[in-house]
Motif scaffolding. Structure first.
Motif, PDB file in Angstrom:
ATOM      1  N   ASP A  59     -48.254 -14.587  -6.826  1.00  0.00           N
ATOM      2  CA  ASP A  59     -48.261 -14.334  -8.266  1.00  0.00           C
ATOM      3  C   ASP A  59     -48.050 -15.659  -8.993  1.00  0.00           C
ATOM      4  O   ASP A  59     -48.034 -16.730  -8.378  1.00  0.00           O
ATOM      5  N   SER A  60     -47.873 -15.593 -10.308  1.00  0.00           N
ATOM      6  CA  SER A  60     -47.738 -16.833 -11.074  1.00  0.00           C
ATOM      7  C   SER A  60     -46.531 -17.650 -10.632  1.00  0.00           C
ATOM      8  O   SER A  60     -46.582 -18.884 -10.573  1.00  0.00           O
ATOM      9  N   GLY A  61     -45.424 -16.979 -10.310  1.00  0.00           N
ATOM     10  CA  GLY A  61     -44.248 -17.700  -9.827  1.00  0.00           C
ATOM     11  C   GLY A  61     -44.519 -18.407  -8.519  1.00  0.00           C
ATOM     12  O   GLY A  61     -44.110 -19.560  -8.314  1.00  0.00           O
ATOM     13  N   GLY A  62     -45.240 -17.720  -7.635  1.00  0.00           N
ATOM     14  CA  GLY A  62     -45.593 -18.339  -6.363  1.00  0.00           C
ATOM     15  C   GLY A  62     -46.551 -19.505  -6.533  1.00  0.00           C
ATOM     16  O   GLY A  62     -46.404 -20.552  -5.886  1.00  0.00           O
ATOM     17  N   LEU A  63     -47.515 -19.357  -7.430  1.00  0.00           N
ATOM     18  CA  LEU A  63     -48.487 -20.427  -7.665  1.00  0.00           C
ATOM     19  C   LEU A  63     -47.832 -21.641  -8.313  1.00  0.00           C
ATOM     20  O   LEU A  63     -48.179 -22.782  -8.025  1.00  0.00           O
ATOM     21  N   GLU A  64     -46.872 -21.404  -9.195  1.00  0.00           N
ATOM     22  CA  GLU A  64     -46.173 -22.521  -9.845  1.00  0.00           C
ATOM     23  C   GLU A  64     -45.326 -23.287  -8.837  1.00  0.00           C
ATOM     24  O   GLU A  64     -44.989 -24.456  -9.056  1.00  0.00           O
ATOM     25  N   GLY A  65     -44.998 -22.669  -7.733  1.00  0.00           N
ATOM     26  CA  GLY A  65     -44.229 -23.348  -6.695  1.00  0.00           C
ATOM     27  C   GLY A  65     -45.025 -24.366  -5.913  1.00  0.00           C
ATOM     28  O   GLY A  65     -44.452 -25.153  -5.146  1.00  0.00           O
ATOM     29  N   TYR A  66     -46.348 -24.372  -6.106  1.00  0.00           N
ATOM     30  CA  TYR A  66     -47.186 -25.375  -5.438  1.00  0.00           C
ATOM     31  C   TYR A  66     -47.380 -26.583  -6.335  1.00  0.00           C
ATOM     32  O   TYR A  66     -47.353 -26.482  -7.569  1.00  0.00           O
ATOM     33  N   ASP A  67     -47.603 -27.727  -5.695  1.00  0.00           N
ATOM     34  CA  ASP A  67     -47.848 -28.963  -6.435  1.00  0.00           C
ATOM     35  C   ASP A  67     -49.325 -29.208  -6.682  1.00  0.00           C
ATOM     36  O   ASP A  67     -49.692 -30.056  -7.493  1.00  0.00           O
ATOM     37  N   GLY A  68     -50.197 -28.485  -5.970  1.00  0.00           N
ATOM     38  CA  GLY A  68     -51.632 -28.600  -6.160  1.00  0.00           C
ATOM     39  C   GLY A  68     -52.340 -27.448  -5.480  1.00  0.00           C
ATOM     40  O   GLY A  68     -51.853 -26.916  -4.476  1.00  0.00           O
TER      41      GLY A  68
END
Length: 288
Positions: A59-68
């Motif tokens: 989800d958006s929280g999981g995606l924001e946890g990535y740097d790219g």
């Protein structure tokens, strides 16, 4: 401090991945992840499969946890809009709200385009395959960090039937050639800056050889080769270029330049994305 985290979005279905492997290639995401680990050795690189039924997607929280986030190519046609495609569009639109930098190759550029409001069509000129010829950096592309260290005119490994017809609002065209006007673009959307190319800077020669084997009947029928023997000879050249990139006769016979032969130059757009988008964003977020 946590290690850098990268996500590779696989554009293909499980069936398409298996078919590519059966012809001696590999899943697009596996090759992409390996290259990213070479360019960014400290990074943890994950893969997700949004074209697979029942895929567990971040989800958006999981995606924001990535740097790219990097997006592979795909054998899908985005205008068909079946679930394997709509799930990818939805995932990318979620990513746009996070500010995580995105890079897309081929299908990746097309996915970025459609998710941001642009249009992709079947190319009226037909397939571009093997090497995209005389890709020219535009005025906006000159001096753009994606092309830092890249020649202003170059060849690149490519395979696509579709192309970007209309870029999203606010996008900048960074490179073109005579086959497809949009060969590279920068697309700011939501909180995210996305870079995309229509070609495949991530491919080694051996992967292109496997693609030619997979497309064999079609390429003869489309007139790229007179017969299967001629195609087999071309595939042999690609496999030999993988082993002998400095073979002058092969380079001359295939009309390619150093931007393809040199792995450093061939992959430069992805390297530049890591150092100009991924690392600065990670630093701003207090992770680096």
């Amino acid at each position: 401090m946590s290690p850098p985290r990268l996500l590779v979005i696989e554009g293909n279905t499980a069936e398409a991945r298996a078919r590519q492997v059966s012809f001696g290639g590999e899943a697009a995401s596996e090759g992409y992840a390996r290259l990213l680990r070479e360019l960014f050795p400290d990074a943890v690189t994950d893969i997700c499969y949004p074209a697979d039924a029942g895929a567990n997607l971040p989800d958006s929280g999981g995606l924001e946890g990535y740097d790219g986030i990097a997006i592979t190519g795909s054998s899908l046609n985005i205008y068909n809009r079946d679930p394997a495609i709509s799930q990818q569009i939805d995932l990318l639109r979620t990513a746009f709200a996070t500010g995580t930098p995105v890079f897309g190759s081929c299908w990746g550029l097309q996915l970025i385009t459609v998710a941001a409001g642009g249009v992709v069509r079947k190319n009226p000129r037909g397939r571009e395959v093997g090497f995209g010829r005389r890709i020219r950096v535009t005025q906006d592309g000159a001096g753009h960090p994606m092309f830092d260290g890249k020649p202003s005119v170059f060849e690149a490994m490519t395979v696509h039937l579709d192309e970007v017809e209309t870029l999203p609002e606010g996008a900048r065209l960074l490179a073109s050639n005579d086959h497809s006007v949009v060969q590279a673009a920068e697309v700011p959307v939501g909180k995210t800056m996305a870079w995309g190319v229509q070609y495949h800077p991530e491919y080694p020669f051996r992967e292109m050889a496997a693609i030619f084997r997979r497309l064999s009947p079609s390429l003869v029928a489309e007139g790229f080769f007179q017969d299967e023997d001629e195609q087999a000879a071309y595939i042999a050249d690609l496999e030999k270029l993988e082993r002998e990139p400095a073979n002058h006769a092969l380079v001359w016979r295939n009309g390619v330049d150093g931007a393809v032969i040199s792995k450093d130059l061939r992959t430069r757009e992805i390297r530049n994305w890591v150092y100009n988008q991924v690392i600065p964003t990670r630093t701003r977020r207090g992770r680096g």
